[in-house]
Design an enzyme around this catalytic site. Structure first.
Site, PDB file in Angstrom:
ATOM      1  CG  ASN A 148      -3.396   3.473  -0.614  1.00  0.00           C
ATOM      2  OD1 ASN A 148      -4.623   3.492  -0.689  1.00  0.00           O
ATOM      3  ND2 ASN A 148      -2.721   2.369  -0.406  1.00  0.00           N
ATOM      4  CG  HIS A 194      -1.969  -0.657  -4.634  1.00  0.00           C
ATOM      5  ND1 HIS A 194      -2.490   0.593  -4.415  1.00  0.00           N
ATOM      6  CD2 HIS A 194      -2.161  -1.333  -3.467  1.00  0.00           C
ATOM      7  CE1 HIS A 194      -2.967   0.671  -3.192  1.00  0.00           C
ATOM      8  NE2 HIS A 194      -2.784  -0.486  -2.593  1.00  0.00           N
ATOM      9  CB  SER A 205      -0.860   0.053   1.274  1.00  0.00           C
ATOM     10  OG  SER A 205      -1.721  -1.041   1.348  1.00  0.00           O
ATOM     11  CD  GLU A 207      -2.968   3.143  -7.394  1.00  0.00           C
ATOM     12  OE1 GLU A 207      -3.339   4.324  -7.393  1.00  0.00           O
ATOM     13  OE2 GLU A 207      -2.412   2.625  -6.396  1.00  0.00           O
TER      14      GLU A 207
HETATM   15  N1  CAA Z   1     -16.828 -11.641  -3.476  1.00  0.00           N
HETATM   16  C1  CAA Z   1     -18.012 -11.834  -4.066  1.00  0.00           C
HETATM   17  N2  CAA Z   1     -19.110 -11.111  -3.752  1.00  0.00           N
HETATM   18  C2  CAA Z   1     -18.977 -10.172  -2.797  1.00  0.00           C
HETATM   19  C3  CAA Z   1     -17.764  -9.916  -2.135  1.00  0.00           C
HETATM   20  C4  CAA Z   1     -16.649 -10.690  -2.518  1.00  0.00           C
HETATM   21  N3  CAA Z   1     -15.470 -10.534  -1.947  1.00  0.00           N
HETATM   22  N4  CAA Z   1     -17.946  -8.925  -1.237  1.00  0.00           N
HETATM   23  C5  CAA Z   1     -19.242  -8.561  -1.323  1.00  0.00           C
HETATM   24  N5  CAA Z   1     -19.870  -9.316  -2.256  1.00  0.00           N
HETATM   25  C6  CAA Z   1     -21.246  -9.253  -2.660  1.00  0.00           C
HETATM   26  C7  CAA Z   1     -22.159  -9.081  -1.452  1.00  0.00           C
HETATM   27  O1  CAA Z   1     -22.454 -10.314  -0.853  1.00  0.00           O
HETATM   28  C8  CAA Z   1     -23.371  -8.418  -2.060  1.00  0.00           C
HETATM   29  O2  CAA Z   1     -24.231  -9.383  -2.618  1.00  0.00           O
HETATM   30  P1  CAA Z   1     -25.838  -9.224  -2.450  1.00  0.00           P
HETATM   31  O3  CAA Z   1     -26.185  -8.059  -3.323  1.00  0.00           O
HETATM   32  O4  CAA Z   1     -26.367 -10.522  -2.951  1.00  0.00           O
HETATM   33  O5  CAA Z   1     -26.090  -8.996  -0.988  1.00  0.00           O
HETATM   34  C9  CAA Z   1     -22.786  -7.584  -3.198  1.00  0.00           C
HETATM   35  O6  CAA Z   1     -21.460  -8.103  -3.465  1.00  0.00           O
HETATM   36  C10 CAA Z   1     -22.632  -6.133  -2.814  1.00  0.00           C
HETATM   37  O7  CAA Z   1     -22.005  -6.063  -1.538  1.00  0.00           O
HETATM   38  P2  CAA Z   1     -22.602  -5.214  -0.335  1.00  0.00           P
HETATM   39  O8  CAA Z   1     -23.970  -5.615   0.021  1.00  0.00           O
HETATM   40  O9  CAA Z   1     -21.601  -5.219   0.778  1.00  0.00           O
HETATM   41  O10 CAA Z   1     -22.845  -3.856  -1.038  1.00  0.00           O
HETATM   42  P3  CAA Z   1     -22.097  -2.585  -1.433  1.00  0.00           P
HETATM   43  O11 CAA Z   1     -22.871  -2.116  -2.596  1.00  0.00           O
HETATM   44  O12 CAA Z   1     -21.986  -1.765  -0.207  1.00  0.00           O
HETATM   45  O13 CAA Z   1     -20.622  -2.888  -1.974  1.00  0.00           O
HETATM   46  C11 CAA Z   1     -18.329  -2.439  -1.523  1.00  0.00           C
HETATM   47  C12 CAA Z   1     -19.561  -3.226  -1.131  1.00  0.00           C
HETATM   48  C13 CAA Z   1     -17.947  -2.730  -2.983  1.00  0.00           C
HETATM   49  C14 CAA Z   1     -17.214  -2.947  -0.612  1.00  0.00           C
HETATM   50  C15 CAA Z   1     -18.594  -0.915  -1.377  1.00  0.00           C
HETATM   51  O14 CAA Z   1     -19.091  -0.648  -0.104  1.00  0.00           O
HETATM   52  C16 CAA Z   1     -17.356  -0.099  -1.616  1.00  0.00           C
HETATM   53  O15 CAA Z   1     -16.970   0.161  -2.746  1.00  0.00           O
HETATM   54  N6  CAA Z   1     -16.702   0.355  -0.505  1.00  0.00           N
HETATM   55  C17 CAA Z   1     -15.463   1.111  -0.591  1.00  0.00           C
HETATM   56  C18 CAA Z   1     -14.312   0.157  -0.750  1.00  0.00           C
HETATM   57  C19 CAA Z   1     -13.028   0.863  -0.969  1.00  0.00           C
HETATM   58  O16 CAA Z   1     -12.887   2.064  -0.963  1.00  0.00           O
HETATM   59  N7  CAA Z   1     -11.964   0.048  -1.151  1.00  0.00           N
HETATM   60  C20 CAA Z   1     -10.631   0.537  -1.285  1.00  0.00           C
HETATM   61  C21 CAA Z   1      -9.961   0.496   0.063  1.00  0.00           C
HETATM   62  S1  CAA Z   1      -8.337   1.181   0.007  1.00  0.00           S
HETATM   63  C22 CAA Z   1      -7.405  -0.038  -0.649  1.00  0.00           C
HETATM   64  O17 CAA Z   1      -7.844  -1.108  -0.956  1.00  0.00           O
HETATM   65  C23 CAA Z   1      -5.967   0.282  -0.867  1.00  0.00           C
HETATM   66  C24 CAA Z   1      -5.018   0.080   0.249  1.00  0.00           C
HETATM   67  O18 CAA Z   1      -3.825  -0.120  -0.052  1.00  0.00           O
HETATM   68  C25 CAA Z   1      -5.383   0.204   1.670  1.00  0.00           C
HETATM   69  P1  NAD Z   2      -3.647  -9.530   6.064  1.00  0.00           P
HETATM   70  O1  NAD Z   2      -3.109  -9.338   7.426  1.00  0.00           O
HETATM   71  O2  NAD Z   2      -5.114  -9.744   5.874  1.00  0.00           O
HETATM   72  O3  NAD Z   2      -2.920 -10.747   5.324  1.00  0.00           O
HETATM   73  C1  NAD Z   2      -1.538 -10.931   5.295  1.00  0.00           C
HETATM   74  C2  NAD Z   2      -1.295 -12.429   5.166  1.00  0.00           C
HETATM   75  O4  NAD Z   2       0.086 -12.637   4.904  1.00  0.00           O
HETATM   76  C3  NAD Z   2      -1.633 -13.206   6.441  1.00  0.00           C
HETATM   77  O5  NAD Z   2      -2.524 -14.253   6.093  1.00  0.00           O
HETATM   78  C4  NAD Z   2      -0.286 -13.733   6.936  1.00  0.00           C
HETATM   79  O6  NAD Z   2      -0.366 -15.030   7.482  1.00  0.00           O
HETATM   80  C5  NAD Z   2       0.525 -13.753   5.647  1.00  0.00           C
HETATM   81  N1  NAD Z   2       1.967 -13.596   5.844  1.00  0.00           N
HETATM   82  C6  NAD Z   2       2.615 -12.752   6.669  1.00  0.00           C
HETATM   83  N2  NAD Z   2       3.941 -12.881   6.504  1.00  0.00           N
HETATM   84  C7  NAD Z   2       4.121 -13.825   5.545  1.00  0.00           C
HETATM   85  C8  NAD Z   2       5.267 -14.384   4.915  1.00  0.00           C
HETATM   86  N3  NAD Z   2       6.505 -14.009   5.244  1.00  0.00           N
HETATM   87  N4  NAD Z   2       5.061 -15.316   3.951  1.00  0.00           N
HETATM   88  C9  NAD Z   2       3.811 -15.690   3.607  1.00  0.00           C
HETATM   89  N5  NAD Z   2       2.695 -15.187   4.172  1.00  0.00           N
HETATM   90  C10 NAD Z   2       2.859 -14.266   5.127  1.00  0.00           C
HETATM   91  O7  NAD Z   2      -3.144  -8.269   5.214  1.00  0.00           O
HETATM   92  P2  NAD Z   2      -3.769  -7.645   3.878  1.00  0.00           P
HETATM   93  O8  NAD Z   2      -4.772  -6.617   4.252  1.00  0.00           O
HETATM   94  O9  NAD Z   2      -4.134  -8.749   2.940  1.00  0.00           O
HETATM   95  O10 NAD Z   2      -2.506  -6.852   3.302  1.00  0.00           O
HETATM   96  C11 NAD Z   2      -1.506  -7.509   2.559  1.00  0.00           C
HETATM   97  C12 NAD Z   2      -0.755  -6.474   1.752  1.00  0.00           C
HETATM   98  O11 NAD Z   2      -1.654  -5.817   0.845  1.00  0.00           O
HETATM   99  C13 NAD Z   2      -0.101  -5.368   2.585  1.00  0.00           C
HETATM  100  O12 NAD Z   2       1.087  -4.983   1.953  1.00  0.00           O
HETATM  101  C14 NAD Z   2      -1.147  -4.255   2.508  1.00  0.00           C
HETATM  102  O13 NAD Z   2      -0.599  -2.976   2.716  1.00  0.00           O
HETATM  103  C15 NAD Z   2      -1.631  -4.412   1.071  1.00  0.00           C
HETATM  104  N6  NAD Z   2      -2.972  -3.899   0.800  1.00  0.00           N
HETATM  105  C16 NAD Z   2      -3.937  -3.978   1.749  1.00  0.00           C
HETATM  106  C17 NAD Z   2      -5.216  -3.489   1.445  1.00  0.00           C
HETATM  107  C18 NAD Z   2      -6.335  -3.548   2.450  1.00  0.00           C
HETATM  108  O14 NAD Z   2      -7.343  -2.884   2.261  1.00  0.00           O
HETATM  109  N7  NAD Z   2      -6.223  -4.326   3.512  1.00  0.00           N
HETATM  110  C19 NAD Z   2      -5.483  -2.950   0.182  1.00  0.00           C
HETATM  111  C20 NAD Z   2      -4.451  -2.919  -0.785  1.00  0.00           C
HETATM  112  C21 NAD Z   2      -3.187  -3.382  -0.455  1.00  0.00           C
END
Ligand code: CAA
Ligand code: NAD
Length: 291
Positions: A192, A142, A121, A154
């Site tokens: 991010n 990503h 991330s 990405e």
């Molecule tokens: N696989 C298959 N189906 C799934 C699923 C999955 N993993 N997750 C949810 N679904 C299904 C649900 O069961 C649901 O089905 P039903 O309509 O039959 O109930 C349907 O998909 C829609 O899900 P929700 O009811 O939860 O409805 P939603 O419209 O709220 O959508 C969401 C969920 C897509 C997560 C939406 O809330 C959303 O876009 N949230 C924001 C997510 C976001 O911003 N993500 C980025 C995070 S940052 C990141 O990832 C980067 C990082 O490095 C940290």
């Molecule tokens: P998580 O904690 O859900 O999963 C990490 C997994 O990696 C665990 O199951 C752990 O057992 C395993 N693990 C740890 N060390 C390991 C190793 N040395 N070898 C093999 N497996 C190992 O974390 P996550 O949320 O899936 O995040 C994973 C990566 O993806 C991070 O770099 C995070 O920043 C990035 N990411 C996270 C998100 C998010 O929304 N959570 C979104 C995009 C990217």
């Protein structure tokens, strides 16, 4: 350079989804975990997601080959099973030292043609690329959470990424059903760099008592049309992951005011309240839904 066999390291929130979309894209996938329980939990999530996708397709009168996709995915506890992959995508804990150690090992283990990708991330792709010993064959891929539903990937290149490697990684992202955008190796890439400071500002607002978590989330959902508010999103991403991102940035860029660690975030992580994945963060969760 075509990618047919994909290794995924880590079968947590992100790794299970990456393994699944790669298999949906037609690749053979081997997903590696360090412990049986974590592997079983991740594969269980894949089964649940595939069942849901099949159910949704049937509702619309179509079909989805869940069994066919699942048959292309194998779980393993043996790192050697990654050796002949065309691409290995890393999705383990957000800790740069741990990631560098992993890539140093993979650099020795995998065939010379294997492309490496990190789903980090926040960390510099170049640092992991150097550790792998093959910087020209290294990209960031990503994906977003939940991987099965979010439509973006990405694709991050460093100064040393080979052009053909970048194109192969981009084509893989498209095969996974995503729209791929190209980014340079900057902190947080595009999404991010904007999203995490926004989440952190929302937590500072909560910490100051400006508004409740519920009201902050409602405000951003109804005021800007976001599908989730920032506090719920922090729970969804994982508080540990969000904290690790901010800690890494504050250390590397101490003069950037957008990178701030809310005390409320650090204290929840210290209490092991990590969000949806542990059942409690800023909200309580039952499975995938807020309680
Ligand atoms: N696989 C298959 N189906 C799934 C699923 C999955 N993993 N997750 C949810 N679904 C299904 C649900 O069961 C649901 O089905 P039903 O309509 O039959 O109930 C349907 O998909 C829609 O899900 P929700 O009811 O939860 O409805 P939603 O419209 O709220 O959508 C969401 C969920 C897509 C997560 C939406 O809330 C959303 O876009 N949230 C924001 C997510 C976001 O911003 N993500 C980025 C995070 S940052 C990141 O990832 C980067 C990082 O490095 C940290
Ligand atoms: P998580 O904690 O859900 O999963 C990490 C997994 O990696 C665990 O199951 C752990 O057992 C395993 N693990 C740890 N060390 C390991 C190793 N040395 N070898 C093999 N497996 C190992 O974390 P996550 O949320 O899936 O995040 C994973 C990566 O993806 C991070 O770099 C995070 O920043 C990035 N990411 C996270 C998100 C998010 O929304 N959570 C979104 C995009 C990217």
């Amino acid at each position: 350079m075509s990618i047919k066999k994909v290794g995924v390291v880590g079968c947590g929130l992100m790794g299970h989804g990456i393994a699944q979309v790669a298999a949906q894209g037609g690749c053979t996938v081997v997903v590696f975990e360090t412990a049986e329980a974590a592997l079983a939990a991740g594969l269980g999530r894949i089964d649940k997601s595939l069942a849901k996708l099949a159910e949704k397709a049937a509702e619309k009168g179509g079909s989805f080959d869940a069994a066919g996709v699942r048959a292309r995915i194998t779980g393993t506890l043996a790192k050697a099973d990654l050796a002949d992959c065309d691409l290995v995508v890393e999705a383990i804990v957000e800790n740069l030292d741990v990631k560098k150690t992993l890539f140093a090992e993979l650099g020795k283990l995998c065939k010379p043609e294997t492309i490496f990708a990190s789903n980090t991330s926040s960390f510099p792709i170049a640092a992991m690329a150097e550790a792998s010993g093959r910087p020209s064959r290294f990209v960031g891929l990503h994906f977003f959470n939940p991987v099965q539903l979010m439509k973006l990937v990405e694709v991050v290149r460093t100064d040393k990424t080979d052009a053909a490697v970048f194109e192969a990684a981009r084509a893989f992202g498209v095969a996974c059903g995503k729209t791929a955008i190209a980014c340079k190796d900057t902190p947080g890439f595009v999404v991010n760099r904007l999203l995490v400071p926004y989440m952190s500002q929302a937590l500072l607002m909560l910490e100051r008592g400006d508004a409740s978590a519920e009201d902050i989330d409602i405000a951003m959902k109804l005021g800007t049309g976001y599908p989730m508010g920032p506090i719920e999103l922090t729970d969804y991403v994982g508080l540990d992951t969000t904290l690790s991102i901010l800690e890494g940035w504050v250390k590397a860029h101490p003069n950037e005011p957008a990178f701030t660690i809310p005390k409320i975030l650090a204290s929840k992580v210290a209490e092991k309240k990590l969000g949806r994945k542990t059942g409690e963060g800023f909200y309580k969760w039952q499975g995938d839904k807020k309680a």
